[in-house]
Design a protein around this motif. Structure first.
Motif, short mmCIF file in Angstrom:
data_model
loop_
_atom_site.label_atom_id
_atom_site.label_comp_id
_atom_site.label_asym_id
_atom_site.label_seq_id
_atom_site.Cartn_x
_atom_site.Cartn_y
_atom_site.Cartn_z
N VAL A 232 1.09 -1.30 -0.03
CA VAL A 232 -0.09 -0.02 0.00
C VAL A 232 0.89 1.14 0.07
O VAL A 232 0.64 2.23 -0.50
CB VAL A 232 -0.98 0.06 1.36
N ALA A 233 2.02 1.08 0.82
CA ALA A 233 2.99 2.32 0.77
C ALA A 233 2.13 3.44 1.21
O ALA A 233 2.16 4.69 0.69
CB ALA A 233 3.73 2.57 -0.41
N ALA A 234 1.40 3.43 2.27
CA ALA A 234 0.46 4.30 3.07
C ALA A 234 1.07 5.61 3.25
O ALA A 234 0.35 6.83 3.27
CB ALA A 234 -0.50 3.66 3.85
N GLU A 235 2.55 5.68 3.60
CA GLU A 235 2.95 6.90 3.86
C GLU A 235 2.94 7.86 2.85
O GLU A 235 2.67 9.29 3.14
CB GLU A 235 4.61 6.65 4.19
N HIS A 236 2.79 7.36 1.64
CA HIS A 236 2.86 8.31 0.50
C HIS A 236 1.37 8.69 0.43
O HIS A 236 1.13 9.41 -0.75
CB HIS A 236 3.44 7.57 -0.67
N LEU A 237 0.30 7.99 0.83
CA LEU A 237 -0.91 8.21 0.63
C LEU A 237 -1.69 9.26 1.63
O LEU A 237 -2.72 9.45 1.56
CB LEU A 237 -1.93 6.96 0.46
N SER A 238 -0.68 9.25 2.56
CA SER A 238 -1.26 10.02 3.82
C SER A 238 -1.69 11.48 3.64
O SER A 238 -0.88 12.25 2.91
CB SER A 238 -0.06 9.84 4.77
N ILE A 239 -2.81 12.06 4.17
CA ILE A 239 -3.17 13.25 3.94
C ILE A 239 -4.02 13.60 4.92
O ILE A 239 -5.09 13.05 5.22
CB ILE A 239 -3.97 13.52 2.57
N ASP A 240 -3.77 14.91 5.81
CA ASP A 240 -4.63 15.31 6.87
C ASP A 240 -4.95 14.21 7.98
O ASP A 240 -5.99 14.15 8.26
CB ASP A 240 -5.99 15.73 6.32
N GLY A 291 -4.68 -10.85 10.50
CA GLY A 291 -4.28 -12.38 10.71
C GLY A 291 -5.47 -13.23 10.53
O GLY A 291 -5.58 -14.23 9.97
N THR A 292 -6.81 -12.84 11.21
CA THR A 292 -7.85 -13.54 11.12
C THR A 292 -8.31 -13.73 9.60
O THR A 292 -8.79 -14.97 9.53
CB THR A 292 -9.15 -12.86 11.99
N ALA A 293 -8.04 -13.08 8.77
CA ALA A 293 -8.37 -12.98 7.48
C ALA A 293 -7.55 -13.91 6.70
O ALA A 293 -7.77 -13.97 5.54
CB ALA A 293 -8.80 -11.72 6.77
N GLY A 294 -6.41 -14.50 7.46
CA GLY A 294 -5.52 -15.28 6.61
C GLY A 294 -4.51 -14.68 5.74
O GLY A 294 -3.68 -14.90 5.22
N ALA A 295 -4.28 -13.31 6.28
CA ALA A 295 -3.17 -12.47 5.62
C ALA A 295 -2.20 -11.79 6.49
O ALA A 295 -2.39 -12.04 7.80
CB ALA A 295 -3.90 -11.22 4.77
N SER A 296 -0.91 -11.61 6.08
CA SER A 296 -0.12 -10.76 7.05
C SER A 296 0.05 -9.35 6.88
O SER A 296 0.26 -8.73 5.61
CB SER A 296 1.33 -11.54 6.91
N THR A 297 0.38 -8.61 7.90
CA THR A 297 0.84 -7.06 7.71
C THR A 297 2.17 -7.12 7.74
O THR A 297 2.94 -7.73 8.62
CB THR A 297 0.22 -6.13 8.82
N VAL A 298 2.87 -6.25 7.00
CA VAL A 298 4.40 -6.40 6.89
C VAL A 298 4.72 -4.61 6.90
O VAL A 298 4.26 -3.70 6.27
CB VAL A 298 4.87 -6.71 5.69
N GLY A 299 5.70 -4.37 8.01
CA GLY A 299 6.20 -2.80 8.27
C GLY A 299 7.43 -2.73 7.40
O GLY A 299 8.64 -3.17 7.75
N ASP A 300 7.48 -1.69 6.34
CA ASP A 300 8.61 -1.25 5.61
C ASP A 300 8.84 -0.11 6.19
O ASP A 300 9.73 -0.02 6.86
CB ASP A 300 8.10 -1.18 4.18
N ASP A 301 8.07 1.15 5.79
CA ASP A 301 8.43 2.44 6.18
C ASP A 301 8.17 2.56 7.63
O ASP A 301 8.59 3.15 8.57
CB ASP A 301 7.69 3.25 5.43
N LEU A 302 7.22 1.62 8.12
CA LEU A 302 7.16 1.71 9.77
C LEU A 302 8.32 1.29 10.48
O LEU A 302 8.59 2.03 11.42
CB LEU A 302 6.07 0.54 9.78
N PHE A 303 9.32 0.31 10.25
CA PHE A 303 10.42 -0.05 11.08
C PHE A 303 11.55 0.58 10.30
O PHE A 303 12.38 0.77 11.10
CB PHE A 303 10.35 -1.29 11.18
N ALA A 304 11.49 0.89 8.91
CA ALA A 304 12.77 1.46 8.59
C ALA A 304 13.96 0.77 8.48
O ALA A 304 15.10 1.21 8.66
CB ALA A 304 12.89 3.05 8.79
#
Ligand code: 2PG
Ligand code: MG
Length: 416
Positions: A232-240, A291-304
């Motif tokens: 998603v690279a949400a850091e670049h979608l972030s607004i207000d 996790g319950t939906a069977g998927a994983s979250t991954v931290g890229d910009d989160l942990f740097a």
């Protein structure tokens, strides 16, 4: 080990932007190593900064402050090993803003020189230096569609949509990557290839891209053998305090619900950076639901890729980019810290790559579940696929285990 000679040069990355390459000679025969640093189109705001100026090409050791610092600190210096060298480099960066690009190139050059002197492949040198999970042969995250800040225009879509082959062997996975990526090109009108080898198509929505990928996988006869995921690279979608996505603004809570519906409808297995690094409340609530939906979250910009930032409870996995960490040792530290925090690891390329293939060796050495090396197109990405094929010729590597196709949610394992 005596560092006899060091050379730094500005070279081109895959987007024809300058980046750093280092050559390093240790004393004795067979003791040369080379390393280079990839470059992001838009680096995350938490990662270590670059030192190279735009336009720095060719020999960098004869002029400029970085050159003088490196020369003074390294030429003729005795170091006990990788850790000591990396500590010197980190201190130079902290005190003089040498830049993570310069330190990584030198750190990789040293690792290769020292490995060669010990008659080891880079992967085995890294295995020796890693304190954490045992090595394994990672699964591939194959970029199929590029969007967000990697495509044109303002970022308002996912940065990457990826195919994840679930074959028995790594070679099977590479074969499936080739098959799906090629079939996709035949399906799309005028596909253009992004720097990280995903197709850029501005006239398709995210859901359309995911549906197209699923039908291509099916047409290839690979149903059930290829999962999918997104960055998603949400850091670049972030607004207000919220997120911009496909022409609309969403609150963080609404964006999370929208993501969950997409994950559910399209059976995604992997979601990287669903939220901005500062939006930790959303990370914390979203991760168990995903996790319950069977998927994983991954931290890229989160942990740097920073051991100090990695903590349990936010994501299921930590993404490791050596160019964020700045040295080989700092990357290995981030991998160990992730394991201690009960997180899986993913090793990743950058949008602007070089011929350097160290991330393949690294992913095996730290026992990463996944590696992101782009789609199998363009020399800078192909060289990573081919590195794996060469490494698999070593029997001790070919026999390594693979991560489970469908990993269970992680349990937190406290550090000893
Ligand atoms: C990412 C990377 C690589 P960049 O976000 O994961 O795909 O992109 O190198 O631009 O940070
Ligand atoms: Mg990312």
């Amino acid at each position: 080990m005596l560092i006899e000679r060091v050379r730094l040069r500005g070279v081109l990355d895959s987007r024809a932007q300058p980046t750093v390459e280092a050559d390093l000679h240790l004393s004795g025969d067979e003791s040369f190593g080379r390393g280079s640093c990839p470059v992001a189109i838009a680096p995350g705001r938490l990662e270590r900064r670059r030192g190279l100026n735009t336009g720095d090409l060719g020999n960098l050791l004869d002029e400029g402050p970085a050159a003088r610092l490196v020369h003074a600190a390294l030429h003729g210096r005795q170091v006990a090993g990788q850790r000591e060298l990396d500590a010197v480099l980190r201190a130079l960066d902290d005190e003089h803003a040498l830049g993570a690009d310069v330190t990584l190139a030198l750190s990789l050059a040293f690792a290769r020189a020292a490995a060669r002197r010990s008659r080891l492949q880079l992967v085995d040198w890294l295995i020796q230096h890693h304190d954490g999970p045992p090595p394994q042969l990672p699964r591939l995250l194959v970029n199929t569609f590029s969007g967000g800040i990697h495509a044109q225009g303002p970022a308002d879509s996912f940065q990457q949509i990826m195919a994840i082959p679930l074959g028995e062997t790594l070679t099977d996975d590479i074969r499936m990557a080739m098959q799906v990526h090629s079939a996709l090109a035949r399906t799309l009108d005028n596909p253009r290839l992004s720097a990280s080898s995903g197709y850029m198509v501005s006239d398709r929505s995210t859901r359309d891209k995911l549906t197209t990928l699923a039908s291509v996988v099916q047409a290839c006869g690979l149903d059930g053998q290829v999962a999918s995921g997104v960055d998603v690279a949400a850091e670049h979608l972030s607004i207000d305090g919220g997120y911009r996505f496909e022409g609309a603004a969403h609150t963080s809570a609404d964006f999370g619900e929208l993501l969950l519906r997409i994950v559910d409808d399209h059976g995604l297995a992997y979601v990287e950076d669903p939220f901005d690094p500062a939006d930790t409340t959303s990370w914390r609530t979203f991760t168990p639901r995903l996790g319950t939906a069977g998927a994983s979250t991954v931290g890229d910009d989160l942990f740097a890729s920073d051991a100090q930032r990695i903590q349990p409870g936010l994501a299921h996995a930590a993404l490791l980019k050596p160019s964020q960490a700045g040295t080989v040792s700092a990357t290995l530290d981030a991998a160990s810290e992730a394991a201690c925090a009960g997180l899986r690891t993913v090793v990743s390329h950058r949008s602007g790559e070089t011929e350097d293939t160290a991330i393949c060796d690294l992913a095996i050495a730290v026992g990463a579940d996944h590696i992101k090396i782009g789609g199998p197109r363009r020399g800078d990405r192909i060289t990573k696929y081919n590195r794996f094929l060469r490494l698999l010729e070593s029997p001790h590597l070919a026999g390594l285990p693979r991560p489970p196709a469908h990993p269970k949610e992680n349990q937190h394992v406290p550090c000893q």
